[in-house]
Design an enzyme around this catalytic site. Sequence first.
Site, short mmCIF file in Angstrom:
data_model
loop_
_atom_site.label_atom_id
_atom_site.label_comp_id
_atom_site.label_asym_id
_atom_site.label_seq_id
_atom_site.Cartn_x
_atom_site.Cartn_y
_atom_site.Cartn_z
N HIS A 68 0.88 -1.17 0.00
CA HIS A 68 0.00 0.00 0.00
C HIS A 68 0.92 1.22 0.00
O HIS A 68 2.00 1.17 0.58
CB HIS A 68 -0.81 0.13 1.29
CG HIS A 68 -1.73 -0.99 1.62
ND1 HIS A 68 -1.31 -2.15 2.20
CD2 HIS A 68 -3.07 -1.09 1.50
CE1 HIS A 68 -2.35 -2.94 2.41
NE2 HIS A 68 -3.44 -2.32 2.00
N ASP A 71 2.16 1.98 3.53
CA ASP A 71 3.08 1.07 4.23
C ASP A 71 4.51 1.50 3.98
O ASP A 71 5.39 1.21 4.78
CB ASP A 71 3.07 -0.38 3.70
CG ASP A 71 1.72 -0.95 3.47
OD1 ASP A 71 0.82 -0.60 4.23
OD2 ASP A 71 1.57 -1.75 2.52
N HIS A 238 -11.75 -13.88 4.27
CA HIS A 238 -12.91 -13.09 3.88
C HIS A 238 -14.05 -14.00 3.41
O HIS A 238 -15.21 -13.76 3.71
CB HIS A 238 -12.56 -12.11 2.76
CG HIS A 238 -11.49 -11.12 3.12
ND1 HIS A 238 -11.08 -10.12 2.28
CD2 HIS A 238 -10.74 -10.99 4.25
CE1 HIS A 238 -10.13 -9.40 2.86
NE2 HIS A 238 -9.90 -9.91 4.05
N ASP A 274 -10.94 -11.38 10.77
CA ASP A 274 -9.90 -11.65 9.78
C ASP A 274 -8.57 -11.86 10.49
O ASP A 274 -7.81 -10.92 10.71
CB ASP A 274 -9.84 -10.43 8.84
CG ASP A 274 -9.02 -10.69 7.60
OD1 ASP A 274 -8.49 -11.80 7.46
OD2 ASP A 274 -8.92 -9.77 6.77
N ASP A 276 -5.89 -13.51 9.67
CA ASP A 276 -4.67 -13.43 8.86
C ASP A 276 -3.56 -14.37 9.31
O ASP A 276 -2.39 -14.01 9.30
CB ASP A 276 -4.12 -11.99 8.84
CG ASP A 276 -4.93 -11.07 7.93
OD1 ASP A 276 -5.58 -11.59 7.00
OD2 ASP A 276 -4.93 -9.85 8.16
C1 GLO Z 1 -8.10 -6.64 4.85
C2 GLO Z 1 -7.58 -6.92 3.53
C3 GLO Z 1 -6.40 -6.02 3.20
C4 GLO Z 1 -6.17 -6.01 1.72
C5 GLO Z 1 -5.19 -4.95 1.35
C6 GLO Z 1 -4.94 -4.89 -0.10
O1 GLO Z 1 -8.78 -7.42 5.42
O2 GLO Z 1 -7.28 -8.25 3.42
O3 GLO Z 1 -5.27 -6.46 3.87
O4 GLO Z 1 -5.76 -7.23 1.26
O5 GLO Z 1 -5.65 -3.71 1.76
O6 GLO Z 1 -6.01 -4.49 -0.79
NI NI Z 2 -6.69 -10.71 5.88
NI NI Z 3 -8.20 -9.43 4.92
NI NI Z 4 -6.33 -9.09 1.77
#
Ligand code: GLO
Ligand code: NI
Ligand code: NI
Ligand code: NI
Length: 404
Positions: A68, A71, A238, A274, A276
């Site tokens: 991003h 970042d 997601h 989420d 991750d």
């Molecule tokens: C959040 C998303 C985020 C996107 C990122 C790129 O839940 O997964 O991390 O992947 O902003 O678009």
């Molecule tokens: Ni995620």
């Molecule tokens: Ni995500």
């Molecule tokens: Ni993502």
Amino acid sequence: LGKRMEDQLRFATCYWHSFGWGGTDPFGEPSFVRPWHGAGDPMAMALHKADVAFDLFRLIDSPFFTFHDRDVAPEGATLRESNEHLKRIEGVFERKMDETGVKLLWGTANLFSNRRYLAGAATNPDPDVFAYAAAQVKNVLEMTHRLNGHNYVLWGGREGYETLLNTDLKRELAQLGRFLNLVVEHKHKIGFKGQILIEPKPAEPTKHQYDYDVGTVYGFLKAHGLENEVKVNLEQNHALLAGHTFEHEIALAGALGIFGSLDMNRGDEMLGWDTDQFPNNLPQVAMTMYEVLKAGGIGQGGLNFDAKLRRQSIDPDDLVWAHATAMDLCARALLVAEKMVQDGALQRHVDTRYQGWNTPRGQAILQGERSLETLAREVEAEGLEPQPRSSQQERLEHLVNSYI
Ligand code: GLO
Ligand code: NI
Ligand code: NI
Ligand code: NI
């Protein structure tokens, strides 16, 4: 792995989790400080981080990376200043990409962290915020183009709402459609050949996110004439939050012709948000890769590890372990998926199950040569009584286990 399989392994390391993240959660402060975090002048740190980033990409042998705008470079007092910061980082990226051969899978604009976006970016009630977001995307899209990015991603981070009592849903969707059309228009104007990808997510951070899932995004694209211009970047977490399996989302996107790329993480049965987590579940990823192959392959998309360490992973070695083992897992999963394809038993079963549709009668029904009236007449005249057949689910589930 054969060539076709090798082509699927377009791994990407994401800058925000590999470098940015320090182990925060809604209840906790950062739990680790990386050597590249440090204090001091934010721009100097950002330049240093950009240098180190490619050491990590090399160390874990990641062919691609993703980022991003926010970042990689600190936000300035104005957009112009932020863009100048970003431009300096772009210089480092160019040099490092050249030196290491690491490529850019996609770039994206952060339209969710700054408080100006708390009520949305494109869907904000304030037109100035829409304009600001548009200006920000223009800049990152052009940067992604200059860095030969293979895709450009839009995750609608704050594009959603908390309550309809203060929200004009119809208007906000129209704004979102307009915004996306502007992005596509600009993509063509600058000659960017990458795919534009929307990343669906049903909830978090807003209670209801507009880009809920593949079905919702497809309806939205259709409504705005964008179904041939925009594809989807799907994420395991997601999909589960939307009440689907990852495979379902991939298969549906494939069927609708909008399958683009994947954000890989672990789909945990205990998932409430989420999380991750890095992917580490072989049967799950094997099914993912099988669906990817059935959807025509990963193409110019990739497998981006949108995944972060657990807060207790204080030791930076874990960052290397996480990526290395996730790549290994995906490769193994692909071997399993390849076995499923090569063996062909699953596909044969599907073919047999639908073979009635290949007969002249099936074709006539499918191609609309028979009206409801003719069909009704035939059924009555012939006294048709279709017999249910087994779908053999149990046998097939077991068969899948035997490939693993
Ligand atoms: C959040 C998303 C985020 C996107 C990122 C790129 O839940 O997964 O991390 O992947 O902003 O678009
Ligand atoms: Ni995620
Ligand atoms: Ni995500
Ligand atoms: Ni993502």
